[in-house]
Design a protein around this motif. Structure first.
Motif: not given
Length: 478
Positions: A74-80
């Motif tokens: 989740k932390s990766l995709i929420q960067k953008e």
């Protein structure tokens, strides 16, 4: 034309016709979960041909294939933020493994921009590393509310290309080049004409600066987004710190693109070329190009020998052949071949052996001709080319006759009801006006067409009456 009872006529109910032809044409079975399908050999074979031929084309552009993980934290995709917000309603989430609740939720990829961003970050350091041109053939999951086989399914197959460049100009040019690649591919392999253009702000891909699209017209007049190419600018590279040192030793963020074509293309083929007999598959991407049907009388060995000989000769010439050796009647075999959309059917029986000829039937027109056995290979090659060209011409004619310029909102509503492609003058990038049009007509902005000569230099906006030089194609769409 005699109708096959299994199939609802197109004129009566297009949606039911579509379901009838894909099930009776042995393309799919429904999966165990709503919105999922099983690709049977007939449909996966089409996808294999699309993959094989498109793969060769994109590799000529210098693109290399990779494969990235299905799962992402989740932390990766929420960067953008804009990107994740665009996909939020469709994200499938893993929260447990066995009995253990995960500390961080895991998403099943809806697309792979953020995964490619990580890959590019590790691969790029200097301007000498650029451009990086990658592609993957993969599956993605988008939990659609309303599903339809091939068109909108919870899981589908596609290719998604991702590239990084040292300059904005190079990235923009590459994204535009790839939409042209898709347009040409649809023409050269799927025998489909398309409208090419740029998406409006409301319709563009989440996280993109510009989205290019090709829109295909189905036989019911609706539009199908057939492929897209996105110029991402530095939206992802700044967020993920994908940078390189240029010749002056300055640190610069890369400019990126992404582009994709999916198994939705199979739906396009069916709905644009099919008829009341079933599917019509364009020859170049047909898994089986010729059905050889033996008309046996007491299992005549001469017929079997001749069928095997013809199969060998055709295959030696690069033609994909199937021999139906079932004990079904000749009528059933012929009907099934037509339902499945095999481009050419050859029937051979004892009388044909005596006359040294066979009956050849082309699927698209059901035209029949007796051909000398020694001329079969030559005739089949000519027919395969003719079928492709004729299918494309029908597709081109359908768009030409049903795309209309209009500068009156009242007339626009009438044309949309008639399932036309309608080009109108409208204020540029007005999400409010596009929302109103969708609410009142169910039509959406498909693209700002770039290769049509329908438009004037300027005209009054159909919604506000203000003078504009901005024109948008609207249509009902799948």
């Amino acid at each position: 034309m005699k109708l096959i009872k299994k199939i609802t006529p197109i004129e009566e109910n297009f949606s039911q016709w579509f379901i009838d032809v894909i099930t009776n044409g042995n393309l799919i079975e429904y999966g165990p979960l709503k919105g999922t399908v099983i690709f049977k050999p007939n449909s996966y074979g089409i996808w294999e041909q699309i993959q094989y031929n498109l793969n060769k084309i994109i590799k000529k552009e210098g693109v290399r294939n990779v494969y990235l993980p299905l799962l992402m934290p989740k932390s990766l995709i929420q960067k953008e933020k804009e990107h994740v917000d665009g996909f939020a309603p469709e994200l499938a989430t893993v929260t447990k493994v066995g009995d253990k609740k995960l500390n961080e939720e895991i998403y099943i990829r809806p697309t792979s921009e953020v995964l490619f961003a990580q890959l590019f970050k590790s691969e790029i350091n200097s301007y000498n590393d650029l451009p990086k041109l990658f592609n993957q053939w993969a599956n993605v999951v988008r939990w659609e509310k309303t599903t339809n086989p091939f068109l909108r399914t919870s899981e589908f197959l596609w290719q998604e290309g991702h590239t990084s460049h040292s300059t904005e100009e190079e990235a923009v040019n590459f994204s535009e080049k790839m939409i042209q690649v898709y347009k040409n591919f649809y023409k050269d392999y799927l025998a489909l004409d398309v409208v090419i253009g740029k998406k409006t702000e409301r319709e563009k891909f989440a996280g993109a600066i510009t989205t290019w699209t090709i829109e295909a017209m189905m036989k019911d007049g609706k539009s199908l987004q057939a492929a897209t190419s996105h110029y991402l600018g530095q939206n992802f590279s700044k967020m993920f710190n994908i940078s390189f040192k240029n010749e002056n030793n300055q640190l610069i963020n890369v400019y990126q693109t992404s582009w994709g074509l999916s198994t939705r293309s199979i739906g396009a083929i069916i709905m644009a070329h099919g008829d009341n007999r079933g599917i019509v598959i364009p020859p170049k991407i047909a898994p089986i190009q010729v059905d050889l049907i033996e008309v046996l009388a007491n299992k005549d060995k001469n017929v079997i020998t001749m069928a095997n000989q013809l199969k060998k000769e055709l295959e030696e010439n690069g033609i994909r052949v199937r021999v139906d050796k079932s004990d079904k009647t000749i009528g059933f075999k012929a009907a099934q071949s037509e339902i499945e959309g095999v481009p050419i059917r050859i029937e051979i029986g004892p009388r044909d052996i005596e006359n040294q000829q066979v009956l050849i039937v082309r699927r698209d027109t059901i035209y029949k001709a007796l051909v000398n056995i020694d001329k079969v290979v030559i005739e089949v090659k000519k027919l395969l080319e003719s079928i492709h060209n004729d299918l494309f011409e029908k597709s081109r004619k359908l768009i030409k006759e049903n795309i209309i310029y209009c500068n009156s909102y009242g007339k626009f509503k009438e044309l949309i009801k008639e399932q036309k492609f309608v080009v109108v003058p409208i204020i540029e990038d007005s999400k409010e006006l596009e929302n109103k049009i969708k609410e009142e007509t169910t039509a959406t902005a498909r693209c700002i067409p770039t290769e049509l000569d329908l438009c004037l230099k300027e005209d009054k906006c159909i919604m506000t009456g203000k003078l504009v030089n901005h024109f948008v194609l609207f249509a009902k769409a799948y």
